[in-house]
Design a protein around this motif. Sequence first.
Motif, short mmCIF file in Angstrom:
data_model
loop_
_atom_site.label_atom_id
_atom_site.label_comp_id
_atom_site.label_asym_id
_atom_site.label_seq_id
_atom_site.Cartn_x
_atom_site.Cartn_y
_atom_site.Cartn_z
N PRO A 64 0.84 -1.21 0.00
CA PRO A 64 0.00 0.00 0.00
C PRO A 64 0.87 1.26 0.00
N ASP A 65 0.38 2.30 -0.63
CA ASP A 65 1.15 3.54 -0.64
C ASP A 65 1.17 4.16 0.76
N GLN A 66 2.07 5.11 0.98
CA GLN A 66 2.26 5.70 2.30
C GLN A 66 1.01 6.43 2.79
N HIS A 67 0.31 7.09 1.89
CA HIS A 67 -0.91 7.81 2.30
C HIS A 67 -1.94 6.84 2.87
N ARG A 68 -2.13 5.70 2.20
CA ARG A 68 -3.12 4.75 2.69
C ARG A 68 -2.68 4.14 4.01
N ARG A 69 -1.41 3.90 4.17
CA ARG A 69 -0.92 3.35 5.46
C ARG A 69 -1.22 4.33 6.60
N GLU A 70 -0.92 5.60 6.36
CA GLU A 70 -1.16 6.60 7.41
C GLU A 70 -2.64 6.72 7.73
N LEU A 71 -3.47 6.67 6.69
CA LEU A 71 -4.92 6.75 6.90
C LEU A 71 -5.43 5.57 7.71
N TYR A 72 -4.99 4.38 7.37
CA TYR A 72 -5.45 3.18 8.09
C TYR A 72 -4.91 3.16 9.52
N GLU A 73 -3.67 3.65 9.70
CA GLU A 73 -3.11 3.69 11.06
C GLU A 73 -3.92 4.63 11.96
N GLU A 74 -4.41 5.71 11.38
CA GLU A 74 -5.26 6.62 12.16
C GLU A 74 -6.55 5.93 12.59
N LEU A 75 -7.02 4.99 11.78
CA LEU A 75 -8.23 4.23 12.10
C LEU A 75 -7.96 3.07 13.06
N GLY A 76 -6.66 2.77 13.29
CA GLY A 76 -6.30 1.69 14.21
C GLY A 76 -5.80 0.43 13.56
N TRP A 77 -5.55 0.46 12.23
CA TRP A 77 -5.11 -0.73 11.51
C TRP A 77 -3.65 -0.58 11.08
N GLN A 78 -2.85 -1.60 11.37
CA GLN A 78 -1.42 -1.58 11.07
C GLN A 78 -1.13 -2.52 9.90
N HIS A 88 -3.46 -7.25 0.63
CA HIS A 88 -2.70 -6.61 1.70
C HIS A 88 -3.30 -7.11 3.02
N ILE A 89 -2.45 -7.39 3.99
CA ILE A 89 -2.92 -7.89 5.28
C ILE A 89 -2.72 -6.80 6.34
N TRP A 90 -3.79 -6.52 7.08
CA TRP A 90 -3.78 -5.50 8.13
C TRP A 90 -4.13 -6.16 9.46
N ARG A 91 -3.58 -5.56 10.53
CA ARG A 91 -3.84 -6.09 11.88
C ARG A 91 -4.31 -4.96 12.79
N CYS A 92 -5.26 -5.31 13.66
CA CYS A 92 -5.78 -4.35 14.63
C CYS A 92 -5.78 -4.99 16.00
N ASP A 93 -5.21 -4.29 16.99
CA ASP A 93 -5.15 -4.83 18.35
C ASP A 93 -6.29 -4.33 19.23
N ASP A 94 -7.06 -3.37 18.75
CA ASP A 94 -8.14 -2.79 19.54
C ASP A 94 -9.47 -3.37 19.09
N PRO A 95 -10.19 -4.08 19.93
CA PRO A 95 -11.46 -4.70 19.53
C PRO A 95 -12.55 -3.68 19.22
N GLU A 96 -12.37 -2.43 19.65
CA GLU A 96 -13.40 -1.42 19.42
C GLU A 96 -13.21 -0.67 18.10
N THR A 97 -12.09 -0.89 17.44
CA THR A 97 -11.83 -0.18 16.18
C THR A 97 -12.79 -0.65 15.09
N PRO A 98 -13.38 0.29 14.33
CA PRO A 98 -14.30 -0.10 13.25
C PRO A 98 -13.58 -0.95 12.20
N GLU A 99 -14.38 -1.73 11.45
CA GLU A 99 -13.84 -2.56 10.39
C GLU A 99 -13.32 -1.70 9.24
N LEU A 100 -12.45 -2.30 8.43
CA LEU A 100 -11.96 -1.60 7.24
C LEU A 100 -13.10 -1.33 6.26
N PHE A 101 -13.97 -2.32 6.09
CA PHE A 101 -15.13 -2.16 5.23
C PHE A 101 -16.39 -2.24 6.11
N THR A 102 -17.22 -1.25 6.00
CA THR A 102 -18.45 -1.23 6.81
C THR A 102 -19.68 -1.56 5.98
#
Length: 379
Positions: A64-78, A88-102
Motif C-alpha cells: 500500500p502507498d504511504q498515504h493509505r498506510r497513514e490513513l489506516y493507522e489513524e483508524l487503528g489498523w497496522q 494486503h494484510i492488516w492487523r488491529c489490536d483494539d477490539p473497538e476499532t471499526p472494520e476496514l469495510f463497513t
Amino acid sequence: MNSGTRLHLAVFPYDIPAVQAWLEDQAAKGEFLSEYTILPVFDRGEPKAVRYRLEPMIQKEKAPDQHRRELYEELGWQYVCTIRKSFHIWRCDDPETPELFTEAETEGGAYHFLLRMERRGFRIWAILLAYILALLAWTFCSGTSLLREVDHWTPWWSTLLGWAAVAAVVPAAVYTDWCLRRYIRALRIGVPQPHRRPYRGARALSTLVLAVWAVFFLSRVILLFQPSSRPFEPVENFGQPVPYVSLAELGDQPPCREAEALRIRNFAARESWWSSEGDFDQPPFVLTKYYRMWLPFQAERMAAAWVEESAEWEGRLETLSHPVLDGVWLFRFDSGVQFLLLRSGGQLLEYQYDGSLDLRQKLDVFADALERFGEVPQS
C-alpha cells in the motif's frame, strides 16, 4: 516482540474468512504474522486477541502507498505484509476499532482487480493442464515419441509423483475459485460475510498440495543422483522368462559368451527388454529389443515410425509377410548387419543380427517366440 521466527504451512489465501480466523488463532498463541510468500512467517510474542483483515488489491502494487498506510493507522489498523498479487494484510489490536469495510457492497466492489487476476491465473493453469494432457496423449500415441520413451529408464514412482503433483493442483484451483466467487457474490448483493470460519479443511488441502510438490521436487533431486545407465545381467538372474530369441533357436553356432539382458522400467510400455548374445567384435552377435505395449495401435505406430526412420540408414529395407504376424520388415545394412522388426498385436521385437544366416528364412522361429512371449503374464 521478536523472540524467534517460525514458518507455517498456509491456508489458501482466497478462502478469506478461513485465513483471517487462522491468523487470529495464531496470534492468540503468541505467533504474529510478519511475511506471507510461499509460506507465512511468524514472529513470537505475547499472546493476545487481535483482528486480521485481508484487503484485496485494487491495482498492481507491491505494498500500500504511504498515504493509505497513514490513513489506516489513524483508524487503528497496522499494515503487516502483502500476499503477492492478491491481498494486503492488516492487523488491529483494539477490539473497538471499526472494520476496514463497513458496507458489503463496497467491499465486494473492491475485488474487481483481484477477480481479473484470478481469472487470468485460472486460464494459465487451464492452458498448462491442457498442454500436459496433450503431451501425455502425444507420448502414448506418437510412434516416434514412443520409440524414444520405451528405451528410457523411468521408475514408476517418479512418474506417479509427477502426475500426482499435476493432479493436486486441480482440486486446489477449483476450491479456491469456488471460495472466492461465493464470497464476492454474496458481498455484491449486500449480504455481509463472516470474518471468521473454520479452516481445518482448507489448511489440510493446502498442506496436501505443498507436501505433494515438495516430495515431487525431492524426487527430481534424487533422480539426479541415479545412474544414467544400468548393466546387463545374465538371463538366469531374472526370476521370469526373458523375451529374446537365442542364436541356438536360429540354428547359428554357439556364442562365445552367455546371453545377458536388461529390463527397462518406464511408463510408456508394459514391458521393455534389451538382451544380447555373443561378442560384438566376433560374430555371430545379436541384440534384441522387445516391447509389449499397452495397446496394439501403439506398436503399430512405433513400427511405422521405425520404417520411416530407416529411410535415413545406409542399406535396403524389405517388407516381408507372415501369416501370424501383423508386420515384418528387414533392413540390411551395407555392412551386412540385419535389423529385423516384427509386430504381433501389442508386441514389437527388433532383432539386430550380425552373422551369416538369412533372417528371412527364420520368420517361423520369431512368430513362435512372439506367441510364447504374449502368453507370459506381466510381472
